[in-house]
Enzyme design. Structure first.
Site, PDB file in Angstrom:
ATOM      1  N   LYS A 226     -18.778 -17.841 -39.122  1.00 29.46           N
ATOM      2  CA  LYS A 226     -18.812 -18.688 -37.933  1.00 29.46           C
ATOM      3  C   LYS A 226     -18.931 -20.169 -38.269  1.00 29.46           C
ATOM      4  O   LYS A 226     -19.273 -20.559 -39.382  1.00 29.46           O
ATOM      5  CB  LYS A 226     -19.958 -18.246 -37.002  1.00 29.46           C
ATOM      6  CG  LYS A 226     -19.537 -17.054 -36.139  1.00 29.46           C
ATOM      7  CD  LYS A 226     -20.532 -16.711 -35.075  1.00 29.46           C
ATOM      8  CE  LYS A 226     -20.000 -15.506 -34.288  1.00 29.46           C
ATOM      9  NZ  LYS A 226     -21.009 -14.952 -33.374  1.00 29.46           N
ATOM     10  N   ARG A 260     -23.288  -7.860 -37.947  1.00 30.95           N
ATOM     11  CA  ARG A 260     -21.890  -7.736 -37.523  1.00 30.95           C
ATOM     12  C   ARG A 260     -21.050  -8.658 -38.397  1.00 30.95           C
ATOM     13  O   ARG A 260     -21.163  -9.878 -38.299  1.00 30.95           O
ATOM     14  CB  ARG A 260     -21.780  -8.112 -36.040  1.00 30.95           C
ATOM     15  CG  ARG A 260     -20.396  -7.982 -35.439  1.00 30.95           C
ATOM     16  CD  ARG A 260     -20.414  -8.421 -33.980  1.00 30.95           C
ATOM     17  NE  ARG A 260     -19.090  -8.368 -33.386  1.00 30.95           N
ATOM     18  CZ  ARG A 260     -18.175  -9.309 -33.521  1.00 30.95           C
ATOM     19  NH1 ARG A 260     -18.450 -10.406 -34.215  1.00 30.95           N
ATOM     20  NH2 ARG A 260     -16.992  -9.181 -32.958  1.00 30.95           N
TER      21      ARG A 260
END
Ligand code: 7PM
Length: 281
Positions: A226, A260
């Site tokens: 991210k 995740r």
């Protein structure tokens, strides 16, 4: 600490960290007429990827049709169904992994449950029309994520009075809504929603508070590749593996139940090293 959660027929201890592999279903240039039918070619690609993730040690496979991705163009419900349902059916029948569906839509939740999904992962925390009732009706565990604003605009100017307090307040609220709808309190997972309407400082404050979140319910952490990793390491998306692994280790040590990630094999090795040093994890 032992925290048993039932995913369909499978009971899992979320007191220890598990890896969730991200299965992205993107529009397929091979599909006919520019529609989003999952072609056999794409299904093969996805099955190959899932097989590798399961062999590497993924406990979960998270199947998303991209409607909920930040900045992504919205897809219609029909398109989302056409993308994710054939994939869920195939993965759930072929692999021992727990298949989760990354969706906010009630009808997709119901169809995914019929197709074999045993976890509902909703970045909108069951706030869409009918979603709460749909999730309750299928009787599956749910992961409630916090997002400020919507994927198109959320990164423009995220503001909080106290990000940890605000996010915890929201998640406790949604948890209560789930319990009121008949979802068991032991079937609720929480996710602070890294990158979803948060500045780097907000993300870091939430990350430091992971032990607090984990004291409320099992926590899913999604930081893989991210922007926050990119901002810390000053790296483009394909250079964020080491930074992502660093955060994964810190998350696991902070009580995260599910990591995740895109890079399943590397993250599973990381957990093996962690468990060797810290047998309780
Ligand atoms: C572009 C930006 C594409 C971000 C995809 C993303 C999460 C999630 C996603 C998360 C839970 C990604 C995200 N992120 N569900 N779905 N938690 N529960 O990096 O952090 O995969 S989409």
């Amino acid at each position: 600490m032992s925290q048993l959660v039932k995913f369909g027929g499978r009971e899992l201890n979320l007191g220890q960290p598990h890896v969730m592999g991200i299965i992205n279903i993107t529009p397929d240039s091979f599909s006919d007429g520019g529609r989003f039918y999952t072609s056999n070619l794409q299904l093969d690609r996805v099955v190959d990827e899932a097989a590798k993730m399961v062999a590497a040690g993924a406990t979960f496979l998270d199947v998303g049709g991209e409607s909920t991705r930040p900045g992504a163009a919205s897809v219609t419900e029909q398109e989302e169904l056409e993308r994710v349902i054939p994939v869920i059916e195939t993965l759930a029948s072929r692999f021992p992994a727990i298949v989760s569906v990354d969706t906010s839509r009630a009808n997709v939740m119901v169809a995914a449950a019929k197709a074999g999904a045993t976890l509902i992962n909703d970045v909108r925390a069951l706030t869409e029309p009918g979603a709460l009732a749909a999730a309750a009706s299928v009787g599956l565990p749910v992961c409630l994520m916090h997002m400020q604003g919507n994927p198109q605009t959320m990164q423009a100017a995220p503001t909080y009075s106290d990000v940890v307090v605000d996010v915890q307040h929201f998640l406790r609220d949604r948890m209560q809504a789930c319990i009121d709808a008949g979802i068991g309190s032991d079937s609720i997972l929480l996710d602070p929603g890294f990158g979803f309407g948060k500045s780097l400082e907000h993300n870091l404050a939430l990350f430091r508070a992971l032990p607090e979140f984990s004291a409320i319910a099992p926590v899913l952490v999604g930081v893989s590749r991210k922007t926050m990793v990119g901002a810390i390491c000053d790296k483009p998306v394909d250079g964020r593996l080491a930074g992502s692994l660093g955060l994964a280790l810190l998350a696991a040590q902070s009580g995260a139940a599910i990591l995740r990630v895109h890079d399943v094999a590397e993250t599973c090795d990381l957990l093996k090293v962690l468990r060797a040093v810290t047998p309780s994890l």
